[in-house]
Design an enzyme around this catalytic site. Structure first.
Site, mmCIF file in Angstrom:
data_model
loop_
_atom_site.group_PDB
_atom_site.id
_atom_site.type_symbol
_atom_site.label_atom_id
_atom_site.label_comp_id
_atom_site.label_asym_id
_atom_site.label_seq_id
_atom_site.Cartn_x
_atom_site.Cartn_y
_atom_site.Cartn_z
ATOM 1 N N TYR A 200 0.828 -1.204 0.001
ATOM 2 C CA TYR A 200 0.012 0.030 -0.010
ATOM 3 C C TYR A 200 1.110 1.337 -0.075
ATOM 4 O O TYR A 200 1.929 1.323 0.704
ATOM 5 C CB TYR A 200 -0.821 0.050 1.402
ATOM 6 C CG TYR A 200 -1.533 1.419 1.451
ATOM 7 C CD1 TYR A 200 -0.986 2.418 2.302
ATOM 8 C CD2 TYR A 200 -2.493 1.852 0.478
ATOM 9 C CE1 TYR A 200 -1.235 3.668 2.155
ATOM 10 C CE2 TYR A 200 -2.773 3.313 0.491
ATOM 11 C CZ TYR A 200 -2.255 4.185 1.532
ATOM 12 O OH TYR A 200 -2.646 5.499 1.472
ATOM 13 N N HIS A 251 -2.671 0.948 6.967
ATOM 14 C CA HIS A 251 -3.899 0.661 6.064
ATOM 15 C C HIS A 251 -4.509 -0.798 6.271
ATOM 16 O O HIS A 251 -4.826 -1.241 5.379
ATOM 17 C CB HIS A 251 -3.328 0.861 4.692
ATOM 18 C CG HIS A 251 -4.434 1.272 3.578
ATOM 19 N ND1 HIS A 251 -4.934 0.514 2.984
ATOM 20 C CD2 HIS A 251 -4.738 2.487 3.188
ATOM 21 C CE1 HIS A 251 -5.751 1.274 1.939
ATOM 22 N NE2 HIS A 251 -5.551 2.500 2.356
HETATM 23 C C1 GCO Z 1 -5.093 7.693 2.974
HETATM 24 C C2 GCO Z 1 -5.799 6.544 2.482
HETATM 25 C C3 GCO Z 1 -6.016 6.506 1.039
HETATM 26 C C4 GCO Z 1 -7.033 5.308 0.728
HETATM 27 C C5 GCO Z 1 -7.819 5.875 -0.358
HETATM 28 C C6 GCO Z 1 -8.663 4.808 -0.749
HETATM 29 O O1 GCO Z 1 -4.417 7.648 3.823
HETATM 30 O O2 GCO Z 1 -4.908 8.376 2.412
HETATM 31 O O3 GCO Z 1 -5.371 5.315 3.264
HETATM 32 O O4 GCO Z 1 -4.959 6.137 0.326
HETATM 33 O O5 GCO Z 1 -6.428 4.199 0.548
HETATM 34 O O6 GCO Z 1 -8.388 6.796 -0.125
HETATM 35 O O7 GCO Z 1 -9.434 5.065 -1.864
HETATM 36 MG MG MG Z 2 -5.033 5.933 5.124
#
Ligand code: GCO
Ligand code: MG
Length: 446
Positions: A200, A251
């Site tokens: 992520y 995440h």
């Molecule tokens: C963040 C979030 C995003 C999400 C996304 C999902 O902290 O900005 O985790 O990156 O993953 O908004 O659509």
């Molecule tokens: Mg986030």
């Protein structure tokens, strides 16, 4: 007036505005001068507008009133299900609201919220948010003041923000952090790819492009990641020192006990906050984690329902609330959530990546300016196309978001230009989220 007559009158559902003031009028007491009443207007249209100037599916709502040229904008962006929000606004909220007065914002929020009987879900909350923010925008324009003034006025001149630094190697992340430091940022979120795995916020191994998108698997394993991130922080603290505030987003991608281990291992490197160490379904772990570490904890971007944050906030189990304003129903519930958090020492860090529209970012900034318990704001640089479609985007300068002090939310929408950036319906959403799996095929919360 007899109490029985009063009760009959109220329970017969007289509309809010027609309820007489009890007693004073009856008693004929001298009336203090009435406040300046806003002339009654009508909502003429409630329109969902879907556009993707940066390639991200955005949903905003335009509420038009009976006063020529007076309209408001609100963010209703649920980027994984935009068409469902469009239908909720077009087919359900519009017929429910047309003809009504745009002024009683709280009452309108409450009636939209209960109008579906079942409530507190992502689709309907986003639809409600689009209207809600638009009504605040309209009230600001009618009264000639920025929304932050309606919320109590500025507690600070500008909004401190954080940006995203990521890379395949520690040195790449370090270089990106240095880049943001040179531009004046004090807070930087850092994510590093785990070699061979889809990580992520840092890319990593994508799925096989030859496989159709809906069956394209991305592989993820938590253990390697939980070992790697503390080493990233060690590297960055050694190279960059203590001045820079470092944030990290887990995440919700690891089993809760590994989330606890990771937070404890990061504590020595003084993270500004560690976000989403658990998924919303596992918030029961926070009380265990809280007893073992004082690393600052952030949670909430996936929250839709007050039940998800009430115990966390009142139990002082988190330090930063990260909700996505439109996912909880807009500015009206968010300002109350901010007030609740104030009493429990929880600061705000509203969700603010690319799948919050520029209108949503403007709403974030107005609320950030007006609350005493502001923490930090997630920010992004708007593309030229976004700035053209949404004139009046919050401005990034010296690591701060700046509002433009215009009436309302201070942001507009060029509908014609927005039409030039239609959202993609094929595929209808980014299908990666449902296709992240362990090596043994087990699905992973994204
Ligand atoms: C963040 C979030 C995003 C999400 C996304 C999902 O902290 O900005 O985790 O990156 O993953 O908004 O659509
Ligand atoms: Mg986030």
């Amino acid at each position: 007036m007899h109490r029985r007559d009063w009760l009959r009158q109220t329970t017969l559902g007289a509309s809010v505005a027609s309820l007489p003031l009890l007693g004073a009028a009856a008693a004929g007491a001298a009336q203090p001068a009435a406040g300046r009443q806003l002339p009654r207007l009508r909502i003429l249209d409630v329109k969902p507008i879907l556009t993707a100037p940066a390639g991200i599916r955005l949903v905003v709502v335009k509420v038009t009133t009976s006063e020529p040229g007076l309209y408001g904008l609100g963010c209703a962006t649920f980027t994984q299900r935009p068409r469902t929000v469009e239908t909720a606004v077009e087919r359900y909220l519009k017929p429910f609201l047309v003809g009504k007065d745009p002024a009683p914002i709280e009452d309108t929020w409450q009636s939209m919220w209960v109008s579906s009987y079942w409530r507190n879900g992502p689709v309907l909350n986003n639809a409600i948010s689009g209207v809600d923010m638009a009504l605040w925008d309209i009230l600001g324009k009618r009264t000639g003041v920025p929304v932050y003034q309606l919320l109590g006025g500025k507690c600070r001149a500008a909004v401190d923000v954080y940006r995203h630094a990521s890379g395949a190697k520690f040195q790449d992340v370090e270089r990106a952090v240095r880049g943001f430091r040179e531009k004046g940022y004090r807070h930087v979120r850092v994510q590093v790819a785990v070699p061979g795995l889809a990580t992520y916020g840092a890319g990593g191994a994508a799925g096989d492009a030859k496989v159709p998108l809906n069956r394209r698997i991305e592989t993820w394993e938590p253990a390697a990641y939980v070992r790697l991130v503390p080493r990233l922080f060690e590297h960055l603290r050694k190279q960059l020192g203590d001045e820079v505030e470092l944030l990290h987003d887990v995440h919700e991608r690891v089993p809760p006990v590994l989330g606890m281990k990771l937070v404890k291992d990061l504590e020595q490197f003084r993270p500004f906050f560690v976000e989403d160490p658990f998924s919303p379904e596992d918030i029961g772990y926070f009380e265990h984690l809280r007893r073992q570490t004082c690393a600052p904890l952030a949670m909430g971007e996936l929250f839709n329902n007050p039940h998800e944050w009430l115990n966390l906030v009142s139990g002082r189990l988190i330090d930063f609330i990260r909700v996505h304003l439109s996912q909880i129903g807009g500015l009206t519930p968010a300002r109350k959530l901010a007030a609740l958090c104030e009493f429990f020492g929880v600061r705000t860090a509203w969700h603010g990546p690319g799948d919050v529209s520029p209108v949503g970012h403007a709403a974030n900034v107005h609320l950030d300016l007006a609350i005493p318990n502001f923490g930090v704001q997630e920010a992004r640089e708007f593309t030229q196309a976004e700035q053209d479609v949404f004139p009046g985007c919050p401005v990034l300068r010296d690591g701060y978001y700046h509002a433009n002090d215009r009436p309302g939310l201070g942001i507009d929408l060029n509908e014609k230009l927005a039409g030039k950036f239609p959202i993609r319906d094929d595929p209808p959403f980014d299908m990666r989220w449902g296709n992240v799996r362990r090596r043994d095929g087990t699905i992973v919360r994204p």
